[in-house]
Design a protein around this motif. Structure first.
Motif, PDB file in Angstrom:
ATOM      1  N   ILE A  13       0.858  -1.188   0.000  1.00  0.00           N
ATOM      2  CA  ILE A  13       0.000   0.000   0.000  1.00  0.00           C
ATOM      3  C   ILE A  13       0.894   1.238   0.000  1.00  0.00           C
ATOM      4  O   ILE A  13       1.708   1.429   0.904  1.00  0.00           O
ATOM      5  CB  ILE A  13      -0.916   0.027   1.253  1.00  0.00           C
ATOM      6  CG1 ILE A  13      -1.791  -1.226   1.313  1.00  0.00           C
ATOM      7  CG2 ILE A  13      -1.764   1.312   1.282  1.00  0.00           C
ATOM      8  CD1 ILE A  13      -2.859  -1.311   0.261  1.00  0.00           C
ATOM      9  N   ALA A  14       0.757   2.054  -1.058  1.00  0.00           N
ATOM     10  CA  ALA A  14       1.565   3.282  -1.132  1.00  0.00           C
ATOM     11  C   ALA A  14       0.850   4.431  -0.416  1.00  0.00           C
ATOM     12  O   ALA A  14       1.422   5.093   0.450  1.00  0.00           O
ATOM     13  CB  ALA A  14       1.826   3.650  -2.582  1.00  0.00           C
ATOM     14  N   THR A  15      -0.408   4.657  -0.761  1.00  0.00           N
ATOM     15  CA  THR A  15      -1.162   5.769  -0.164  1.00  0.00           C
ATOM     16  C   THR A  15      -2.627   5.375  -0.026  1.00  0.00           C
ATOM     17  O   THR A  15      -3.179   4.709  -0.912  1.00  0.00           O
ATOM     18  CB  THR A  15      -1.081   7.024  -1.085  1.00  0.00           C
ATOM     19  OG1 THR A  15       0.284   7.258  -1.409  1.00  0.00           O
ATOM     20  CG2 THR A  15      -1.658   8.254  -0.388  1.00  0.00           C
ATOM     21  N   ILE A  42     -11.002  16.224   2.282  1.00  0.00           N
ATOM     22  CA  ILE A  42      -9.862  15.336   1.950  1.00  0.00           C
ATOM     23  C   ILE A  42      -8.671  15.639   2.865  1.00  0.00           C
ATOM     24  O   ILE A  42      -8.635  16.683   3.524  1.00  0.00           O
ATOM     25  CB  ILE A  42      -9.412  15.528   0.468  1.00  0.00           C
ATOM     26  CG1 ILE A  42      -8.987  16.989   0.214  1.00  0.00           C
ATOM     27  CG2 ILE A  42     -10.508  15.102  -0.488  1.00  0.00           C
ATOM     28  CD1 ILE A  42      -8.415  17.239  -1.167  1.00  0.00           C
ATOM     29  N   TYR A  43      -7.755  14.694   2.923  1.00  0.00           N
ATOM     30  CA  TYR A  43      -6.453  14.973   3.547  1.00  0.00           C
ATOM     31  C   TYR A  43      -5.566  15.497   2.420  1.00  0.00           C
ATOM     32  O   TYR A  43      -5.211  14.744   1.516  1.00  0.00           O
ATOM     33  CB  TYR A  43      -5.847  13.699   4.128  1.00  0.00           C
ATOM     34  CG  TYR A  43      -6.517  13.203   5.398  1.00  0.00           C
ATOM     35  CD1 TYR A  43      -6.276  13.825   6.627  1.00  0.00           C
ATOM     36  CD2 TYR A  43      -7.369  12.107   5.371  1.00  0.00           C
ATOM     37  CE1 TYR A  43      -6.887  13.357   7.801  1.00  0.00           C
ATOM     38  CE2 TYR A  43      -7.975  11.640   6.532  1.00  0.00           C
ATOM     39  CZ  TYR A  43      -7.730  12.272   7.735  1.00  0.00           C
ATOM     40  OH  TYR A  43      -8.329  11.813   8.878  1.00  0.00           O
ATOM     41  N   LYS A  98      -1.949  15.097  -2.384  1.00  0.00           N
ATOM     42  CA  LYS A  98      -0.703  15.507  -3.075  1.00  0.00           C
ATOM     43  C   LYS A  98       0.061  14.262  -3.551  1.00  0.00           C
ATOM     44  O   LYS A  98       0.614  14.230  -4.639  1.00  0.00           O
ATOM     45  CB  LYS A  98       0.204  16.273  -2.101  1.00  0.00           C
ATOM     46  CG  LYS A  98      -0.007  17.764  -2.085  1.00  0.00           C
ATOM     47  CD  LYS A  98       1.101  18.383  -1.228  1.00  0.00           C
ATOM     48  CE  LYS A  98       0.794  19.803  -0.885  1.00  0.00           C
ATOM     49  NZ  LYS A  98       1.791  20.367   0.031  1.00  0.00           N
ATOM     50  N   GLU A  99       0.055  13.224  -2.686  1.00  0.00           N
ATOM     51  CA  GLU A  99       0.786  11.993  -3.009  1.00  0.00           C
ATOM     52  C   GLU A  99       0.121  11.239  -4.162  1.00  0.00           C
ATOM     53  O   GLU A  99       0.778  10.742  -5.070  1.00  0.00           O
ATOM     54  CB  GLU A  99       0.808  11.054  -1.788  1.00  0.00           C
ATOM     55  CG  GLU A  99       1.739  11.493  -0.680  1.00  0.00           C
ATOM     56  CD  GLU A  99       3.186  11.453  -1.114  1.00  0.00           C
ATOM     57  OE1 GLU A  99       3.591  10.477  -1.765  1.00  0.00           O
ATOM     58  OE2 GLU A  99       3.907  12.425  -0.829  1.00  0.00           O
ATOM     59  N   TRP A 139      -1.604  25.198  -1.905  1.00  0.00           N
ATOM     60  CA  TRP A 139      -2.409  24.121  -1.347  1.00  0.00           C
ATOM     61  C   TRP A 139      -2.994  24.627  -0.025  1.00  0.00           C
ATOM     62  O   TRP A 139      -2.297  25.301   0.742  1.00  0.00           O
ATOM     63  CB  TRP A 139      -1.561  22.883  -1.064  1.00  0.00           C
ATOM     64  CG  TRP A 139      -1.264  22.044  -2.273  1.00  0.00           C
ATOM     65  CD1 TRP A 139      -0.253  22.214  -3.143  1.00  0.00           C
ATOM     66  CD2 TRP A 139      -2.001  20.921  -2.718  1.00  0.00           C
ATOM     67  NE1 TRP A 139      -0.286  21.277  -4.123  1.00  0.00           N
ATOM     68  CE2 TRP A 139      -1.379  20.428  -3.886  1.00  0.00           C
ATOM     69  CE3 TRP A 139      -3.141  20.251  -2.273  1.00  0.00           C
ATOM     70  CZ2 TRP A 139      -1.835  19.346  -4.591  1.00  0.00           C
ATOM     71  CZ3 TRP A 139      -3.582  19.147  -2.974  1.00  0.00           C
ATOM     72  CH2 TRP A 139      -2.945  18.700  -4.132  1.00  0.00           C
ATOM     73  N   PRO A 140      -4.263  24.331   0.272  1.00  0.00           N
ATOM     74  CA  PRO A 140      -4.827  24.734   1.571  1.00  0.00           C
ATOM     75  C   PRO A 140      -4.018  24.123   2.711  1.00  0.00           C
ATOM     76  O   PRO A 140      -3.482  23.012   2.586  1.00  0.00           O
ATOM     77  CB  PRO A 140      -6.240  24.157   1.537  1.00  0.00           C
ATOM     78  CG  PRO A 140      -6.543  24.024   0.081  1.00  0.00           C
ATOM     79  CD  PRO A 140      -5.264  23.673  -0.571  1.00  0.00           C
TER      80      PRO A 140
END
Lengths: 227, 384
Positions: free
Chosen positions: B101-103, B124-125, B130-131, B142-143
């Motif tokens: 699992i990468a992200t 969202i996170y 971004k990843e 980016w917020p």
């Protein structure tokens, strides 16, 4: 009892548009245990006769029986097996394999035999000792004298205990003393019952041979004495 | 003594000839191994990079109504059913294949209205997005804070909002810090805010609408990863994003084809040269071969002699070529991919490389062996 029988052997080679008859309807018998010199002028058919006897060169016509076997009716593989079992060759130029030692050269005919490795070495050392090279097992041919090379070639020819030895000018390149030693070696092998047939020009060899085949113009004159 | 011994003695005592044969095999094996290993590493690296930059698994609730959608997931009202909990999201990182699992990027979707426009507010996170969406380009920033939002390209136009403007959603004021460049997808019509802000604002604490997962699939079939996620979240539909997987496979397959084709070409060329040199060697050994035939060697014995020489040279060249090729590959990868993990010196590829080299050594010897076996003993006598 005849070991070798040549029946009306002819050998023709292509020569321009025609054919050169090297051997013309030759029929001879050779008994087991004979010591024969094949002599004659250059180009007379001596080498052709020797190669035919050696199961190396099929005749154009006629048959040759060795030990009652029609040797040229055998397949190529069987002819090879026959040569390995029955015939020991000593070539004029000896043709030792340059990258193998004296012992390894003598082992060459045994490498395709069923003898186990230890037995092979024992047999090879025995014959090298017999030809007087007991101290030169591991010499490469390049480090041996002419006489020593001849002895290795003879050892290689007899290691398989053949019934026939065919030699082509075995003393041709040797001095008189060494030549006599080699001929004595052939004589002692002949005394053990091995049939020895050699092509030679050297008159000094007369005293060793029992019979002479004089080849001339494709025909053989069998002489009970080499005169 | 056996035929193999004669072959070995010939190679050992004909040093110059052996060296040329050996060097040719070592060179071709070195190049083939080096190319194969480096490209394989590049392939793995490219695959991992590919996996990191886009979700290849979508975990969605089993619902079917159609309303406002994002990534084919319907955004329901606040009291909707079919949403996941944070526990479900965390459980993805506990599957057996968790190393693949990468992200994991969870999202909460909420339909909202502003200036008489209906649109989706996606919680969202941002760090995970971004990843997972490295291709996103933002005009602005980016917020970062809980009251900052990112606008999709079209919704920004529809709302006539710019960076620095304020947006009032469900009574909460948000600051626009960035606008996503045009994507040509549903993402252009979404407003993105911090996931916890959206959950708190709409009373959806601990709720998640769907989850995007980027998984490394180089060492594990993606179906297996999807199956393990399904086991952890039984009520979810775990969808493999076929398009992403297919694109990945196409890209990676090109790498694999490249390395295989070039390695094979190098090996064929190398061993063709070896074959030619062996034919030359046989021509030089005519007398020796004919003498062997005269003293009783069958054609098969002569062929064996040449083939064994090819096999021994191939074996030794394969061992040396593998070692040099692997060492070269390690250094090459260090030079061109400093961040890459070390190459493993596994036994199985080594055994394969050496077996292939030995086999090719034998194959290279076939034509010379046939030529040697066809020599007749009489030829040597004729020259006497």
């Amino acid at each position: 009892m005849s070991l070798i029988k040549l029946l009306e052997i002819e050998k023709n080679y292509p020569d321009g548009l025609g054919e050169f008859k090297a051997l013309k309807k030759v029929s001879v018998s050779i008994d087991s245990g004979e010591f024969i010199a094949i002599t004659g002028p250059s180009g007379s058919g001596k080498s052709t006769l020797l190669t035919i006897l050696g199961v190396l060169n099929p005749p154009s016509k006629g048959q040759i029986y060795i030990d009652d076997i029609d040797v040229y009716s055998l397949s190529g593989d069987r002819q090879a097996d026959f040569r390995q079992t029955y015939i020991g060759f000593v070539f004029q130029d000896l043709h030792l394999v340059p990258y193998l030692t004296a012992l390894e050269n003598v082992l060459l005919p045994l490498a395709i035999s069923l003898y186990p490795g230890k037995e092979q070495k024992k047999m090879a050392k025995e014959v090298l000792n017999r030809v007087g090279l007991g101290d030169k097992y591991h010499r490469l041919p390049g480090k041996l004298s002419g006489g020593e090379k001849s002895r290795v070639a003879i050892a290689r020819a007899i290691v398989n205990k053949p019934r026939i030895i065919l030699a082509d000018e075995p003393t041709g390149s040797l001095d008189s003393g060494t030549g006599n030693e080699i001929m004595k070696l052939f004589q002692s092998l002949n005394n053990e019952g091995i049939t020895v047939i050699l092509v030679t020009h050297n008159n000094e060899n007369k005293k060793y041979v029992k019979k002479n085949f004089l080849v001339r113009d494709g025909l053989i004159e069998v002489n009970q004495k080499w005169v | 003594m056996k035929i193999e011994t004669i072959a070995l003695k010939h190679l050992l005592r004909s040093k110059k000839q052996f060296f040329i044969l050996f060097a040719s095999i070592v060179l071709s094996m070195t190049l083939a191994v080096l190319l194969f290993v480096v490209v394989d590493k590049l392939k793995t690296d490219a695959g991992n990079s590919f996996d990191e930059i886009g979700a290849n698994i979508l975990v969605v609730p089993e619902t079917s109504s159609r309303d406002l959608t994002y990534e084919s997931v319907t955004a329901h009202n606040s009291n909707n059913r079919g949403v996941f909990s944070s526990r479900d999201y965390i459980s993805i990182n506990t599957i057996e294949r968790r190393d693949n699992i990468a992200t994991v990027a969870p999202k909460i979707l909420q339909p909202v209205s502003y200036q008489n426009l209906d649109f989706i507010l996606a919680g969202i996170y941002f760090q995970f997005e971004k990843e997972i969406k490295k291709w996103w380009r933002i005009e602005g920033e980016w917020p970062f804070r809980e009251n900052e939002v990112l606008l999709g390209y079209k919704i920004a136009g529809s709302l006539n909002e710019k960076n620095g403007d304020e947006l009032l959603i469900s009574g909460k004021s948000f600051l626009v810090t960035g606008i996503l460049t045009e994507q040509g997808t549903e993402e252009d019509e979404i407003v993105y805010a911090n996931i916890m802000t959206v959950q708190n604002l709409f009373g959806l604490e601990d709720k998640i609408s769907f989850i995007e997962v980027a998984a490394y699939c180089t060492t594990c079939p993606i179906e297996e990863i999807a199956r393990q996620i399904s086991e952890k979240i039984p009520d979810a539909s775990v969808i493999i994003m076929a398009e992403a997987v297919k694109t990945r496979e196409n890209t990676i397959d090109k790498f694999a084809s490249f390395s295989i084709v070039f390695s094979v070409v190098i090996l064929i060329l190398g061993f063709a040269i070896v074959s030619l040199m062996m034919i030359t060697s046989v021509n030089h050994r005519t007398k020796e071969i004919e003498i062997l035939r005269s003293i009783g060697y069958r054609k098969a014995h002569i062929a064996d002699l040449i083939l064994v020489e090819g096999a021994i040279t191939g074996l030794l060249g394969g061992i040396a070529g593998y070692l040099i090729g692997m060492s070269g590959a390690v250094q090459t990868i260090k030079a061109i991919m400093p961040a890459a993990s070390n190459i493993k010196w596994d036994m199985i590829p080594a055994v394969y490389a050496i077996l292939i080299s030995t086999l090719l050594g034998v194959l290279s010897g076939i034509i010379p062996a046939v030529k040697a076996a066809s020599m007749e003993p009489i030829e040597s006598i004729k020259r006497i």
